[in-house]
Design a protein around this motif. Structure first.
Motif, PDB file in Angstrom:
ATOM      1  N   ARG A 271     -10.642 108.706   7.757  1.00  0.00           N
ATOM      2  CA  ARG A 271     -10.042 108.882   6.426  1.00  0.00           C
ATOM      3  C   ARG A 271      -8.738 109.653   6.510  1.00  0.00           C
TER       4      ARG A 271
ATOM      5  N   THR B 207      -6.133 107.289   7.987  1.00  0.00           N
ATOM      6  CA  THR B 207      -5.758 106.193   7.090  1.00  0.00           C
ATOM      7  C   THR B 207      -5.273 106.714   5.738  1.00  0.00           C
ATOM      8  N   THR B 208      -4.905 107.977   5.664  1.00  0.00           N
ATOM      9  CA  THR B 208      -4.228 108.609   4.515  1.00  0.00           C
ATOM     10  C   THR B 208      -5.112 108.867   3.298  1.00  0.00           C
ATOM     11  N   LEU B 209      -6.420 108.678   3.434  1.00  0.00           N
ATOM     12  CA  LEU B 209      -7.267 108.924   2.257  1.00  0.00           C
ATOM     13  C   LEU B 209      -7.583 110.402   2.073  1.00  0.00           C
ATOM     14  N   LEU B 210      -7.525 111.157   3.159  1.00  0.00           N
ATOM     15  CA  LEU B 210      -7.792 112.593   3.076  1.00  0.00           C
ATOM     16  C   LEU B 210      -6.627 113.332   3.712  1.00  0.00           C
TER      17      LEU B 210
ATOM     18  N   ARG C 285       0.414 103.249   5.254  1.00  0.00           N
ATOM     19  CA  ARG C 285      -0.474 102.238   4.660  1.00  0.00           C
ATOM     20  C   ARG C 285       0.023 100.821   4.890  1.00  0.00           C
ATOM     21  N   HIS C 286       1.325 100.654   4.952  1.00  0.00           N
ATOM     22  CA  HIS C 286       1.881  99.322   5.190  1.00  0.00           C
ATOM     23  C   HIS C 286       1.516  98.785   6.565  1.00  0.00           C
TER      24      HIS C 286
ATOM     25  N   VAL D 260      -7.663  98.517   7.363  1.00  0.00           N
ATOM     26  CA  VAL D 260      -8.819  99.396   7.468  1.00  0.00           C
ATOM     27  C   VAL D 260     -10.073  98.696   6.965  1.00  0.00           C
TER      28      VAL D 260
ATOM     29  N   PRO E  28     -13.467 100.166   5.868  1.00  0.00           N
ATOM     30  CA  PRO E  28     -14.234 101.406   5.712  1.00  0.00           C
ATOM     31  C   PRO E  28     -15.712 101.195   6.042  1.00  0.00           C
TER      32      PRO E  28
ATOM     33  N   THR F 100     -16.893  97.390   0.820  1.00  0.00           N
ATOM     34  CA  THR F 100     -15.894  97.611  -0.219  1.00  0.00           C
ATOM     35  C   THR F 100     -15.317  96.327  -0.800  1.00  0.00           C
TER      36      THR F 100
ATOM     37  N   PHE G  95      -1.712  92.830  -2.787  1.00  0.00           N
ATOM     38  CA  PHE G  95      -1.511  94.281  -2.813  1.00  0.00           C
ATOM     39  C   PHE G  95      -0.460  94.688  -1.780  1.00  0.00           C
ATOM     40  N   TYR G  96      -0.357  93.890  -0.705  1.00  0.00           N
ATOM     41  CA  TYR G  96       0.622  94.199   0.338  1.00  0.00           C
ATOM     42  C   TYR G  96       1.940  93.473   0.113  1.00  0.00           C
TER      43      TYR G  96
ATOM     44  N   ARG H  96     -10.452  90.647   5.728  1.00  0.00           N
ATOM     45  CA  ARG H  96      -9.566  91.173   4.697  1.00  0.00           C
ATOM     46  C   ARG H  96      -8.662  92.271   5.246  1.00  0.00           C
TER      47      ARG H  96
ATOM     48  N   ARG I  12     -19.044 112.206   0.406  1.00  0.00           N
ATOM     49  CA  ARG I  12     -17.670 112.551   0.068  1.00  0.00           C
ATOM     50  C   ARG I  12     -17.535 113.042  -1.365  1.00  0.00           C
TER      51      ARG I  12
END
Ligand SMILES: Nc1ncnc2c1ncn2[C@@H]1O[C@H](COP(=O)(O)OP(=O)(O)OP(=O)(O)O)[C@@H](O)[C@H]1O
Ligand SMILES: [Mg+2]
Lengths: 371, 335
Positions: B50, B53-56, B78-79, B83, B85, B89, B106-107, B150, B331
């Motif tokens: 996390r 991958t910039t989530l935390l 992120r680009h 990921v 998880p 998801t 989204f990208y 994905r 979390r």
């Protein structure tokens, strides 16, 4: 832009795959309209009123005629004629009648002489709603007889004369329509937008799009826009159907439709943004469930949808001053029932606009883009 | 640029209140490498992913992923990354194809490229036939395969996989390993994987780090790590009653390098196990123990894990109730 559209499309697709939610968002406000509309109306029909006309002069005759017109028309009261004042009063006390109207023998004479003519009204005060209605009806009948200076003497004390439009075309049922539309908007704002975020978070799905380059603004505004689309569609549908159900005849000019559109859209946007502020960080749908019941009561009942804001106590009136639903109800009532144009509801629209703007900024600010 | 390093982590620490989930971790991953993090429940694997991958946000220390520092330029990172998880998801209300397509959008991928890439990936993971079914109708293994596909739709430079085969049956697991290997042959991608399955790490990873209680215990290729162990086979004896006498006697045998005890099992590292098994059993009997069973196997990562942490990862595995609980619940506590 493509990213924003992707967020919107994802949300709309998901909504379309859940037809039960759609059906409920449409049916619930309509059922509400029918239940509330009819249960309140039931109380206000066929209230028994005894009339003792001791005068039998020209003026008293006109008062009685007016009351009979009410009985025959809207049917709020039924009239029982009696000669004996004592019998009438004891009937009210025993609960057989809701009220007794006594027209004294010198009534017509006093009217002609303009020397303080008066009638006596004895009310069964134990039933607040019906006694208030009867008082208003009788006052209206006396006024409409053209004898302007008659005072209605109530047994319980002094009576103020009120300006009541007895023959108004808006009945209670119809007057609920704006409230029902606002309720539909509330339900829509509750079940779309931020709620989808809470569900994604609850299911752990949010992680997958937080990992993409979507910005906070993409996520928040995308969900708000799809919620806006769904909710305004539902609200317009409810508006049209409930106008048909209650028989509101409304031939609006284009400008009025623009005003209706503006009110519905802004109210939806405002409530959607507000929900983002309130539940934007919630991670369990149960919390939303509890909050939605609470918020509905807090916003809807003091909105003037059911009782007029004017008769609220002061503190509640000041709450209505910031309640967006109060402005929405006021605007819709003005347009639908008073034929107001866009310009005469501009203060409502201005407030809704400000409310929406502030909520939206706070929503994007408060949203946390981490798990 | 950063030479040929895909990931550079230095002194990374993450604490939740008094708990240190990731404890001063440093390592590098080269471009094109298949790197694995092996560790039991609660070791800090998900927390580490996390952060990468910039989530935390890390509590201290830093990490450069693909191009930039994860804390300073998360949107740029992120680009570059894909990921998968730990928790499932994918959107249940969308079809497999829609899940992929929306993700590509989204990208900011153009329509034509999305279509081609989605078609290719769905084929790779064997979901072409089911592409237009709602994900709600997928099995767990299918859903997982879709999520891996994905994660690849936008051609990431680095793919992060958090326990990609957790909760799946051996067949689905083989299937996923199969196409991950195929993928590595095609795109020259860097893969960062966490797992608590020894076989998975051994099968896929060029290099692994063993992590326990937030700390890296050892890093190296599976062969290297096994080579560092004394002896080359591992024997496990199950006896009726383990005594100090028994342990002392066994450890004195010349061919025994190391022993450890779990319940009524004694595990020893030995040279040429097949030849020495009878001698070991005799010695155990002579100390009065009754030998109930004996097993012998070539040393594996399991033994590496036991050697460095003093416990078996399998004990931990048994405690793992549900793969959904693994990353879905804890979390929330921090908030
Ligand atoms: N948000 C949080 N708040 C508090 N503690 C947390 C949080 N997230 C993780 N932890 C704790 O940090 C430690 C490491 O958790 P983490 O999920 O990284 O382990 P893991 O190696 O991925 O385990 P698993 O194999 O079960 O997925 C655990 O003790 C966990 O309880
Ligand atoms: Mg984990």
């Amino acid at each position: 832009m493509t990213r924003l559209l992707a967020v919107i499309e994802r949300d709309l697709k998901k909504f379309r795959r859940n037809p039960v939610v759609l059906a409920m968002s449409v049916l619930m406000p309509l059922i509400y309209l029918i239940i509330i509309g009819n249960s309140f109306q039931g109380k206000l029909k066929a209230l028994p009123v005894v009339v003792v006309d001791q005068d039998t002069g020209p003026h008293s005759g006109r008062v009685v005629e007016n009351l009979q017109a009410v009985a025959a028309g809207p049917g709020t009261i039924t009239i029982i004629r009696m000669k004996d004042q004592q019998e009438a009063l004891s009937g009210v006390r025993e609960g057989s009648y809701k009220a007794a109207l006594i027209i004294p023998s010198d009534f017509s004479k006093n009217v002609a002489r303009k020397s303080r003519p008066s009638v006596g009204l004895f009310l069964d005060n134990t039933d607040g709603i019906s006694s208030e209605t009867i008082r208003i009806t009788v006052e209206g009948a006396v006024r409409a007889s053209g004898t302007e200076y008659v005072s209605v003497r109530e047994a319980a004390g002094e009576v103020r004369m009120r300006d009541v439009n007895l023959y108004s075309k808006v009945d209670y049922y119809q007057s609920l329509v704006p409230g029902v539309v606002i309720m539909a908007i509330f339900l829509g704002a509750m079940t779309t937008g931020a709620f989808n975020l809470v569900m994604d978070r609850f299911l752990g799905i949010d992680e997958s799009y937080l990992l993409t380059p979507l910005s906070k603004a993409h996520i928040v505004s995308g969900l708000i826009i799809s919620g806006l689309f769904i909710t305004t569609l539902i609200a317009f549908f409810i508006l049209i159907v409930s106008m048909l159900i209650t028989g509101i005849s409304f031939s609006a000019e284009p400008g009025q439709w623009v005003a209706i559109f503006a009110v519905i859209t802004l109210t939806t946007l405002g409530l959607l943004s507000m929900m983002f502020v309130i539940i934007g960080r919630v991670n369990h749908p149960r919390i939303v469930g509890i909050l939605s019941g609470f918020l509905n009561v807090i916003l809807f009942f003091p909105s003037g949808a059911i009782y007029p804001v004017a008769s609220f106590p002061g503190w509640l009136k000041s709450f209505a001053l910031v309640n967006p639903e109060a402005y929405a109800v006021d605007a819709l009532k003005s347009i639908l029932f008073k034929g107001a144009a866009l310009s005469s509801v501009s203060h409502d629209i201005a407030y809704l606009f400000m409310f929406t703007l502030i909520m939206m900024i706070v929503a994007i600010f408060a949203f946390k883009r981490t798990v | 640029m950063q030479g040929n390093k895909a990931i550079e982590v230095s002194g990374l620490t993450k604490t939740f209140g008094t708990l240190t989930a990731v404890d001063n971790v440093s390592f590098d991953v080269s471009e094109g490498e298949f790197f694995g993090f092996l560790g039991p429940n609660g070791a800090g694997k998900t927390t580490l992913i996390r952060i990468l991958t910039t989530l935390l946000k890390p509590t201290s220390g830093g990490a450069v992923v693909a191009c930039c520092d994860v804390a300073r330029h998360p949107e740029r990172v992120r680009h570059e990354i894909g990921v998968v998880p730990q928790a499932m998801t994918s959107d249940l209300d969308l079809t497999g194809y829609e899940n992929m397509d929306i993700y590509g959008r989204f990208y900011g991928m153009p329509a034509k490229e999305r279509k081609e890439r989605t078609g290719y990936l769905l084929d790779l993971v064997g979901l072409t036939q089911r592409a237009n079914d709602l994900v709600a109708a997928y099995s767990g293994g299918m859903r997982r395969r879709l999520e891996i596909a994905r994660g690849l739709v936008h051609r990431p430079k680095i793919l992060f996989l958090d326990e990609p085969t957790i909760g799946l049956d051996p067949q689905s697991r083989q299937n996923i390993w199969g196409f991950l290997k195929k993928l590595m042959e095609g795109d020259r991608m860097t893969v960062f994987l966490t797992t608590h399955y020894m076989e998975e790490a051994e099968e896929l990873c060029g290099r692994i780090a063993i992590i326990d209680s937030g700390k890296i215990v050892v890093i190296g290729s599976p062969e290297e790590l096994k080579g560092r162990l004394p002896g080359n086979d591992s024997i496990v004896l199950t006896v009726d009653n383990i005594t100090q006498d028994l342990i002392a006697k066994v450890e004195k045998l010349p061919f025994v390098h190391k022993s450890s005890v779990e319940e009524n099992k004694i595990r020893v590292s030995v040279d040429s196990g097949a030849n020495n098994l009878p001698g070991l059993i005799d010695e155990a009997r002579s100390s009065g123990a009754k030998v109930l069973s004996a097993s012998i196997h070539e040393q594996s990562l399991e033994d590496v894990f036991i050697h460095y942490t003093g416990k078996s990862i399998r004990e931990e595995e048994a405690k793992k109730v549900s793969f959904l609980v693994g990353a879905g619940i804890p979390r929330k506590w921090g908030r």
